[in-house]
Design an enzyme around this catalytic site. Structure first.
Site, mmCIF file in Angstrom:
data_model
loop_
_atom_site.group_PDB
_atom_site.id
_atom_site.type_symbol
_atom_site.label_atom_id
_atom_site.label_comp_id
_atom_site.label_asym_id
_atom_site.label_seq_id
_atom_site.Cartn_x
_atom_site.Cartn_y
_atom_site.Cartn_z
ATOM 1 C CD GLN A 1 73.303 -27.035 67.590
ATOM 2 O OE1 GLN A 1 73.191 -27.747 68.592
ATOM 3 N NE2 GLN A 1 74.164 -27.295 66.635
ATOM 4 C CG ASP B 1 71.573 -31.737 58.756
ATOM 5 O OD1 ASP B 1 72.105 -30.653 58.502
ATOM 6 O OD2 ASP B 1 71.076 -32.000 59.862
ATOM 7 C CG ASN C 1 67.906 -33.739 61.928
ATOM 8 O OD1 ASN C 1 68.252 -32.728 61.308
ATOM 9 N ND2 ASN C 1 67.201 -33.658 63.037
ATOM 10 C CE LYS C 2 73.150 -30.468 64.609
ATOM 11 N NZ LYS C 2 74.433 -30.254 63.913
#
Lengths: 259, 259
Positions: B104, B145, B155-156
């Site tokens: 991403q 998130d 989070n990621k």
């Protein structure tokens, strides 16, 4: 650094060969090359044996990049320890970082360990944090490209974050390398010049562009792990312990043959 | 978590719509959806404005994954801050982690920032350690998130290693998220269940196998960053500072509208 040490030996052998007309220069150089190979095989074997003593029964290990049979003349440095410990029945599983950008972990290390019948769990490089946080790893073992006189270690990019994370989670962090990787002429990691790789290695994969156009890329080949994060350095002769400056000085004055 | 908050609002709107025969259910739901979108656009704008106050002139920033216009209805959370600060002339350059396995960072974040005319330096995830060690970064900014009641942030994958490295190098670590991401019902990161992604995301890229056969894969979508590593959490209403348990409790009791 051990590549250049080998080249220097070949250069010296060449000079010596010129002075001995009885032997052809080609045979003389071949003999030296074969000796270097034999020594590397033996160094890997001894690193494996020595290092395996550090691994406790039922360990789950983590390694980065490839320091195995595909990168050395023998069974590898970090992987020499892992496969030796595995043959002694000490290894439960090995987490292998994929090692972006060139994926030596997913392509090479995984292949070597699967071939040895070891349970390999492949992860992306940045998953190592979660794995360590979940107490999933008993020891981290990596190779080295150059070890400075104080123990600071240059190794494949991504080694340093692993070392910091291992320290935070009280997991031992072992560096495995032959004494030829120890560069006593370089005082510390600060003096190690880091090679930069091509942007294409990050922006492309197998010829396909995987990044947006218009970006710059910073792609150092190595990073520096300061000595304070290293639990031990396993060489073919001795397991070096902190303070590394003293341990390496002793090793160096004994010509690498320190017991 | 904010996706589920939005679904819950739609469910409530649906129930309310059923009781008002004057409006069609479809129009009624569309109105609520548009309101959620409008609020998200506004939340991103305010996160950007508030967060930009944290950025000093001439900063080089680092971000992970995509928390931008492609992931929100507005200009993004982490990227909202970065683009707002950039328009105020405060940003020298932005390091973007590629964010394996789905890239991403290289595909989305890089694209968004280049489009804004920002100087983007793409790095592999594990290069962040070297960049931080070279004092190359003034602040790390990521999205979230789910944020637990004590500030622990999911989070990621790869966020946690960045947070640990930022702390080691005394670099502020900012989390940007709308209050709908704060899940006060979850006491801490320990209670957050982490989704596991398909092995194919790591072993394959664009349909081609990039890993040796025979490996297992561990591919958590997220990791947990403990609150102790977070300098501030930027919401649309307020910049939360430690102790986050108190700050989030105050936010929650004010229905997210805490000044």
């Amino acid at each position: 650094v051990n590549l250049f040490a080998a080249l220097e030996r070949m250069r010296r052998a060449f000079a010596a060969c010129l002075g001995s007309p009885a032997t052809g220069v080609r045979d003389c150089l071949l003999k030296e090359a074969q000796e270097i190979r034999r020594e590397d095989v033996e160094a890997c074997r001894r690193i494996g044996e020595l290092g395996a003593t550090l691994i406790t029964e039922g360990s789950t290990l983590l390694t980065h990049c490839n320091a195995g049979a595909l990168a050395t003349a023998g069974e590898g440095t970090a992987l020499g320890i892992i496969t030796t410990a595995a043959r002694k029945g000490k290894v439960r599983a090995v987490y292998v970082d994929e090692t972006r950008p060139l994926l030596q972990g997913s392509r090479l290390t995984s292949w070597e360990l699967v071939r040895e019948g070891i349970d390999v769990i492949l992860i992306t490089d940045s998953t190592a944090g979660a794995v360590l946080a979940q107490n999933g790893v008993d020891a981290v073992i990596v190779g080295a490209d150059r070890i400075a006189a104080n123990g600071d270690t240059a190794n494949k990019i991504g080694t340093y974050p692993l070392a910091v994370l291992a320290a935070r989670h009280h997991v031992p962090f072992y560096v495995a390398a032959p004494t030829s990787t120890v560069d006593a002429a370089t005082p510390s990691g600060k003096e190690i010049r880091i090679e930069e790789r091509s942007a294409n290695e990050v922006t492309h994969l197998a010829g396909n562009r995987i990044a947006a156009e218009g970006v710059r890329v910073y792609a150092p080949a190595f990073d520096i792990t300061p000595n304070e994060f290293i639990t031990a350095i396993v060489t073919e002769n001795v397991i070096l312990r902190p303070p590394f400056l003293t341990a390496i000085a002793a090793l160096d004055s004994a010509g690498g043959k320190m017991p």
